[in-house]
Every structure is written in structure tokens, then in C-alpha cells.
Design an enzyme around this catalytic site. Structure first.
Site, PDB file in Angstrom:
ATOM      1  N   HIS A 127      46.549  44.249  -6.284  1.00  0.00           N
ATOM      2  CA  HIS A 127      47.782  45.046  -6.224  1.00  0.00           C
ATOM      3  C   HIS A 127      48.959  44.342  -6.901  1.00  0.00           C
ATOM      4  O   HIS A 127      50.001  44.967  -7.115  1.00  0.00           O
ATOM      5  CB  HIS A 127      48.152  45.353  -4.765  1.00  0.00           C
ATOM      6  CG  HIS A 127      47.445  46.531  -4.181  1.00  0.00           C
ATOM      7  ND1 HIS A 127      46.113  46.506  -3.820  1.00  0.00           N
ATOM      8  CD2 HIS A 127      47.879  47.794  -3.897  1.00  0.00           C
ATOM      9  CE1 HIS A 127      45.776  47.675  -3.319  1.00  0.00           C
ATOM     10  NE2 HIS A 127      46.813  48.479  -3.357  1.00  0.00           N
TER      11      HIS A 127
ATOM     12  N   GLU B  56      34.207  42.762  23.424  1.00  0.00           N
ATOM     13  CA  GLU B  56      35.467  42.378  22.782  1.00  0.00           C
ATOM     14  C   GLU B  56      35.213  41.822  21.386  1.00  0.00           C
ATOM     15  O   GLU B  56      35.922  42.154  20.423  1.00  0.00           O
ATOM     16  CB  GLU B  56      36.199  41.339  23.632  1.00  0.00           C
ATOM     17  CG  GLU B  56      37.536  40.928  23.040  1.00  0.00           C
ATOM     18  CD  GLU B  56      38.261  39.890  23.875  1.00  0.00           C
ATOM     19  OE1 GLU B  56      39.343  39.440  23.436  1.00  0.00           O
ATOM     20  OE2 GLU B  56      37.753  39.511  24.950  1.00  0.00           O
TER      21      GLU B  56
ATOM     22  N   GLY C 150      39.392  36.489  20.691  1.00  0.00           N
ATOM     23  CA  GLY C 150      38.059  36.690  21.249  1.00  0.00           C
ATOM     24  C   GLY C 150      37.129  35.513  21.071  1.00  0.00           C
ATOM     25  O   GLY C 150      35.912  35.630  21.281  1.00  0.00           O
TER      26      GLY C 150
ATOM     27  N   PRO D 269      48.831  28.135  27.949  1.00  0.00           N
ATOM     28  CA  PRO D 269      49.485  27.353  26.903  1.00  0.00           C
ATOM     29  C   PRO D 269      48.698  26.131  26.448  1.00  0.00           C
ATOM     30  O   PRO D 269      48.711  25.778  25.264  1.00  0.00           O
ATOM     31  CB  PRO D 269      50.809  26.944  27.559  1.00  0.00           C
ATOM     32  CG  PRO D 269      51.100  28.047  28.523  1.00  0.00           C
ATOM     33  CD  PRO D 269      49.761  28.462  29.059  1.00  0.00           C
TER      34      PRO D 269
END
Length: 398
Positions: free
Chosen positions: A357, A261, A382, A148
Site C-alpha cells: 500500500h 481461546e 492467550g 502485573p
């Protein structure tokens, strides 16, 4: 012939595309709303050999190397999947490599080899108890590093593990843990000295141990089909045989696996960009305004051309760096640059694709809307873009 366009890798692409078409696309919207993918999907992916790509056959994998893993990730997204699906289905790509490396088996997803020092008494046992079942799709693993108050500061980890006979007593908390709710075990970074000392060890912690609590499901901007959890450890007794490698080798193990990763995240970024280019081109060909297709307008064509260029350039650079990593070259700086280049391309392309779009792109029914949300995590996970820039600056001698 391109290193990623061999006959074998074309077959791997076809296998991945068929898997997505048959097993993913009919259900992905439901999984997004459910907040997770079903465990059965892991078993299905394992049965056809996708789950074990990049892991050696000696530990239950399908063989292949880092480039093969990249092919699967790229094709899964380009076939209509998502980076959130990659995170949910392939979490073992960050949960298992440390065990495989510590046991001395080579994997394309890590740098392989032992991590130094005295081997853990349970290394071979970890392969049988966790690696093989996970690659067979019968178990799910997660990786718990972030805390945290820690963010990207791996050396500052404060979760402690005190040796008590044949066990470690673990206390602390973790957050933002991908697949934390569904995981049967968690590869956990702990400090075996005083909190924040940087003396890290990796332990495999089984769900269900007394004192190990999986907290609330974290609701996120994107990656909705990938469950994310907070974890709490209060006097959790973990057997010493669940230690990965020697004590105090965890930091090195984590750093070694960061290359794979980060390249996976870079792949997710450029593949998302490529998919959004395809969606935008299709939309602009079909959508008419003022009696003409959008694609008939030079402004739109040039915007699509720029999007395509950025996506393809990022793909080429990521592939080049991945090939060097697979060859064993120490390219820490280049990996950081590859991640940042791909993320920047993705950020630009998904934004432009949604804009093209129009109002439809803002609806949950639009695939481009999901990619827009999912893309935002790629510059954070990462190692943030800022951390990557610090690594790049260090590589420049600054």
C-alpha cells in the site's frame, strides 16, 4: 462438502456479514478513537443471535459449537471488522464458559461438564445472574487472570481469597484485562492458599463492590476499540455463592478453556491475513505506477500469491484442529501449533500488505494500517508464541 461450508453455516456467514455492514462499518473508526464499542452493540448482536453462538440454548445461548463460533469470528473480520472488535464484542467468550461448564451445561466454546469436587452452592444462580443477561446483551463480563508480575505464569497467581463465613475476602491486582472498564462483572482467578501456590479458584466479582477499583484505561498499540484496564482488589468481600465450581479447581477450568481461546486467536490471525490479502489485491489492481497497474508486475503477483498461500494454509490447519477439539480429542499440542502457524502467517501477510500500500498504508485512513497494529497482540494473548513452542516441545517428548 467442507465442515465449515454447510448451508446453515453459509447462512451464519451471511448474517454476520450483514451485521458488520449495517452496524459496524459506519462507526468503527469512531469507536477506535473513542477507545471502546457502545453497550448497545452487544444488545443488537444478541437480538439477531450472534452473541450467543457457541453457547447452549439451555443457558440463553443460540446453540452451535466451536466451529460456528469460528465462522462468526472469521466473517466478522473478513467483512471489514477487526480482531479488536472481536475482543470487545465477544469478551464473554472467555468470561462465561467456566460458569456454563461448572453448571453442567455443554458449550462448544469449552470442554463442558463439571470441574470436579463439590459443586458451588451458586452454580445455577450464576447462570441466571450472569450468563443469561450477558448473552442477552444487557451485561458485559470480563476475565481477570493476568497479574502485573505474572505474565503467562497462571500457576503463579498471587491475588488471594480468604474464606470468611459466607464470603471470600479478595486482595490483589490484575492487568491487561480486556473489557475491564465496561464490564459489569469479572470472572477472577484467585489463590485460596498462599500466594503462588497454584491452588486457584474462580470467583465472579461484581463491579461496584467496596474495595474493587477499576484503574486507568490502558493505551495500546492496537485493539483501540477494545477497552483494557487494570483492576485492584482491597479487602473485597465476594459471596461464596459467586464461586465457580469447587475450590481449587480454577487452574483446571482455565486450562480447559485455553483451547477455545487459542483457536479464537488463531482464527483472528488467519482471517486478518485473508482480509489483508483481499485489500492488497484490490489496491494492486487499482494502483498504477509508471503507467501500469501494480498487479501487472510479476514481482507483485508472486508476492500476492505467497501471501494468499500462507493465509489459506493457516485457515485449513486451524479448521482441522478446531474440528478435532469440537469432537473432544485431546489435541493440546496441535492447538498450540495452530495458533503459531496462524500468527506467523498473519505477521507476514500484514507486513507485506502494508508495504504494497506504500505511504497510504501508513495512514489511519487505511484499513490495512489498523490490521497491522491489531495483529501484533495475537502472538501474545492467550499464551505467547514462546509458551506455545514450549507446549509443542513437550508434545514432542522434549
Amino acid at each position: 462438502m467442507s465442515i465449515v461450508d454447510t448451508p446453515e453455516r453459509r447462512q451464519l456467514r451471511e448474517l454476520t456479514r450483514a451485521f458488520v455492514t449495517r452496524e459496524v462499518l459506519p462507526h468503527l473508526d469512531d469507536w477506535e478513537r473513542a477507545g471502546e464499542v457502545p453497550r448497545a452493540l452487544h444488545a443488537t448482536a444478541a437480538k439477531i443471535g450472534l452473541l450467543g453462538i457457541g453457547f447452549p440454548e439451555s443457558v440463553g445461548g443460540s446453540g452451535g459449537d466451536l466451529l460456528d463460533s469460528i465462522i462468526v469470528t472469521e466473517e466478522l473480520i473478513r467483512s471489514g471488522g477487526s480482531s479488536g472488535l472481536v475482543a470487545a464484542l465477544f469478551t464473554h467468550g472467555i468470561a462465561l464458559p467456566h460458569m456454563v461448564a461448572a453448571a453442567g451445561a455443554h458449550t462448544g466454546g469449552s470442554l463442558g461438564g463439571r470441574l470436579g469436587g463439590t459443586a458451588s452452592p451458586g452454580e445455577d444462580g450464576l447462570i441466571e445472574r450472569y450468563v443469561r443477561p450477558t448473552l442477552a446483551g444487557t451485561m458485559i463480563g470480563a476475565l481477570a487472570i493476568t497479574e502485573p508480575d505474572g505474565g503467562s505464569d497462571v500457576a503463579g497467581i498471587r491475588t488471594t481469597a480468604r474464606r470468611d463465613g459466607d464470603h471470600y475476602v479478595v486482595n490483589g491486582s490484575k492487568t491487561y484485562i480486556t473489557s475491564g472498564h465496561r464490564a459489569d462483572f469479572v470472572t477472577t482467578a484467585v489463590c485460596t492458599d498462599f500466594p503462588g501456590s497454584g491452588e486457584l479458584t474462580l470467583l465472579v466479582v461484581d463491579k461496584g463492590l467496596p474495595g474493587f477499583t477499576v484503574g486507568r484505561r490502558l493505551e495500546k498499540l492496537g485493539w483501540h476499540c477494545s477497552d483494557t484496564a487494570e483492576l485492584s482488589f482491597v479487602d473485597v468481600r465476594v459471596p461464596v455463592t459467586n464461586r465457580i465450581g469447587a475450590e481449587d479447581t480454577g487452574f483446571l477450568a482455565i486450562m480447559q478453556n485455553f483451547a477455545a481461546e487459542r483457536l479464537s486467536l488463531a482464527t483472528q490471525a488467519y482471517a486478518t491475513a485473508q482480509r489483508c490479502v483481499e485489500l492488497a489485491v484490490r489496491w494492486c489492481r487499482d494502483r498504477e505506477t509508471f503507467g501500469r497497474p501494480l498487479a501487472s508486475r510479476q514481482l507483485i503477483r508472486h508476492r500476492l500469491a505467497e501471501m494468499h498461500t500462507r493465509a489459506e494454509a493457516a485457515r485449513s490447519y486451524v479448521h482441522e484442529v478446531a474440528n478435532r477439539v469440537a469432537a473432544g480429542e485431546p489435541v493440546v499440542t496441535e492447538v498450540a501449533m495452530a495458533k503459531n502457524v496462524a500468527v506467523a502467517a498473519c505477521d507476514h501477510v500484514v507486513d507485506q500488505a502494508l508495504q504494497l500500500h506504500g505511504g497510504f498504508g501508513y495512514l489511519r485512513d487505511a484499513e490495512v494500517e489498523r490490521h497491522y497494529r491489531d495483529a501484533r497482540i495475537l502472538g501474545i494473548g492467550g499464551g505467547t508464541t514462546e509458551i506455545m513452542n514450549e507446549i509443542i516441545a513437550k508434545g514432542m517428548g522434549l
